[in-house]
Design a protein around this motif. Structure first.
Motif, PDB file in Angstrom:
ATOM      1  N   LYS A   1       0.852  -1.187   0.000  1.00  0.00           N
ATOM      2  CA  LYS A   1       0.000   0.000   0.000  1.00  0.00           C
ATOM      3  C   LYS A   1       0.890   1.239   0.000  1.00  0.00           C
ATOM      4  O   LYS A   1       1.791   1.373   0.826  1.00  0.00           O
ATOM      5  CB  LYS A   1      -0.889   0.004   1.235  1.00  0.00           C
TER       6      LYS A   1
ATOM      7  N   ASP B   1      -0.524   4.575  -0.297  1.00  0.00           N
ATOM      8  CA  ASP B   1      -1.199   5.745   0.270  1.00  0.00           C
ATOM      9  C   ASP B   1      -2.574   5.354   0.802  1.00  0.00           C
ATOM     10  O   ASP B   1      -2.925   4.174   0.832  1.00  0.00           O
ATOM     11  CB  ASP B   1      -1.288   6.885  -0.751  1.00  0.00           C
TER      12      ASP B   1
ATOM     13  N   GLU C   1      -5.497   5.609  -0.444  1.00  0.00           N
ATOM     14  CA  GLU C   1      -6.449   5.056  -1.410  1.00  0.00           C
ATOM     15  C   GLU C   1      -6.283   3.557  -1.585  1.00  0.00           C
ATOM     16  O   GLU C   1      -7.154   2.888  -2.149  1.00  0.00           O
ATOM     17  CB  GLU C   1      -6.295   5.750  -2.763  1.00  0.00           C
TER      18      GLU C   1
ATOM     19  N   HIS D   1      -1.245   4.057  -6.175  1.00  0.00           N
ATOM     20  CA  HIS D   1      -1.745   3.798  -4.833  1.00  0.00           C
ATOM     21  C   HIS D   1      -1.298   2.464  -4.239  1.00  0.00           C
ATOM     22  O   HIS D   1      -1.198   2.338  -3.024  1.00  0.00           O
ATOM     23  CB  HIS D   1      -3.276   3.848  -4.834  1.00  0.00           C
TER      24      HIS D   1
END
Length: 74
Positions: free
Chosen positions: A9, A11, A13, A63
């Motif tokens: 991951k 960020d 989002e 993202h």
């Protein structure tokens, strides 16, 4: 195709995108904080996870990072 897809991951989002991937594909996943692992073992159908990600968010690579590439031989 590998038996798992591992995403990091990048960020805030990322969870939204990966949650939607799980919902659309029915793939089981394990969340390890900054990573999520999707398991193809026992997948209900043939799944094109990368096409699903494109459909969910064309900018998905901003993202989440795919750590193992299913396009290259394992």
């Amino acid at each position: 195709m590998p038996k798992t897809l591992i995403f990091t991951k990048l960020d805030g989002e990322a969870d939204r995108i990966l949650d939607e991937l799980a919902r659309r594909t029915g793939l089981a996943s394990r969340d390890g904080g900054d990573r999520r692992i999707f398991d193809f073992e026992g997948a209900p159908t043939d799944v094109d996870a990368l096409a699903e990600l494109e459909d969910i968010d064309a900018a998905w690579t901003e993202h989440v990072r795919l750590e193992n590439n299913p396009a290259r031989p394992a």
